[in-house]
Design a protein around this motif. Sequence first.
Motif, mmCIF file in Angstrom:
data_model
loop_
_atom_site.group_PDB
_atom_site.id
_atom_site.type_symbol
_atom_site.label_atom_id
_atom_site.label_comp_id
_atom_site.label_asym_id
_atom_site.label_seq_id
_atom_site.Cartn_x
_atom_site.Cartn_y
_atom_site.Cartn_z
ATOM 1 N N LYS A 1 -29.820 37.349 -4.658
ATOM 2 C CA LYS A 1 -29.992 38.742 -4.218
ATOM 3 C C LYS A 1 -28.929 39.645 -4.845
ATOM 4 O O LYS A 1 -29.189 40.829 -5.118
ATOM 5 N N TYR A 2 -27.751 39.089 -5.120
ATOM 6 C CA TYR A 2 -26.718 39.886 -5.794
ATOM 7 C C TYR A 2 -27.019 40.026 -7.285
ATOM 8 O O TYR A 2 -26.659 41.035 -7.899
ATOM 9 N N TYR B 1 -30.083 40.318 -8.399
ATOM 10 C CA TYR B 1 -31.113 41.367 -8.414
ATOM 11 C C TYR B 1 -30.502 42.742 -8.162
ATOM 12 O O TYR B 1 -31.000 43.751 -8.682
#
Length: 344
Positions: free
Chosen positions: A206-207, A209
């Motif tokens: 998620k980081y 992205y």
Amino acid sequence: MSMVTASQVEQQKVKRGMLVVGILVALIIIVFIISMNTGHIRLSPLDVIKTLFGYGTHNQSLILFQFRLPRIVIAVLIGAGLSVSGAIMQGISRNALADPGILGINAGAGLMVMLFIFYFPTTTAAPPFMLPLLALLGAGLTAVLIFSLSYKRGEGITPTRLLLTGIAVAAGISAAMIVLTLKLDPDKYQFVATWMAGSIWGTTWKYVYALLPWIFVLIPYVMIKARTLNVLNLGDATAKGLGAHVSKEQLKLIGAGVGLAGACVAISGSIGFVGLIGPHLARRLVGSNHRFVLPASAFLGALLVLTADLLGRSILQPKEVPVGIVVAVIGAPYFLYLLARSKS
């Protein structure tokens, strides 16, 4: 003896630039592969290959795809972003010592992230897509302050004044951050201390992205502006004579540089010297043309941070040395070397 024409010289520069970039890409791939094999739980090259093609065990897939690969990708993106940001700052200020860390822009981004952590209920709940925006706000406000204090009517922004102003502002922001850390609870303090040391703490997809849009939009934009950077590097008077809208172009490029630095700092913590070493080595390897300096800087920065992360995970296993400390061990002596060579 036939004379070498200007076109032949240009072709030689292009070939040299492409060769340097090709070598850097090959080195990044090599370190990338070694990084996938290295860690507290070692995976052999055969295990990595099998896991990449879906034939590894559940534990091997978990280690490679959920822990190592996101971190390795983030290290590459952060290195490229910080280094290109440094190349922008050095090109605009015409100062080889300019760097978003030394100028205090990283510190401004970090202060905003720390304020968010200070008031947010838990450090783990901080939305990853919000952190780059907060860091951009902090970095932008700091950049405005630094460039405003550095500007003098009739002289513009001189390299020495810019450097000294940035160091002073960075020192003030660092002092404010230290005061804030004294009021943090133990859990948040541990997180902030690790962050300030330059540890890549956002190590999940998620980081990745959250960081990708900033890197994939701003770096190509800066590459397109390579010719503009070449003109600005000649000085304000010459740039205006060549038809460049100096203030407007400087503002756009500074915005891109601040955006890159802020987004990277939000995910990686306070990693210094990448924006100093990458562009400087790039100019030594490919010359002063930003068509080649910018891509070479991006790959050199990626290689530096990726290698530092690999060393940090390998030196004191099972413990880790933060990437920022490894980079500082390399960068601090190099900064002193550049300072000694600087004439102004």
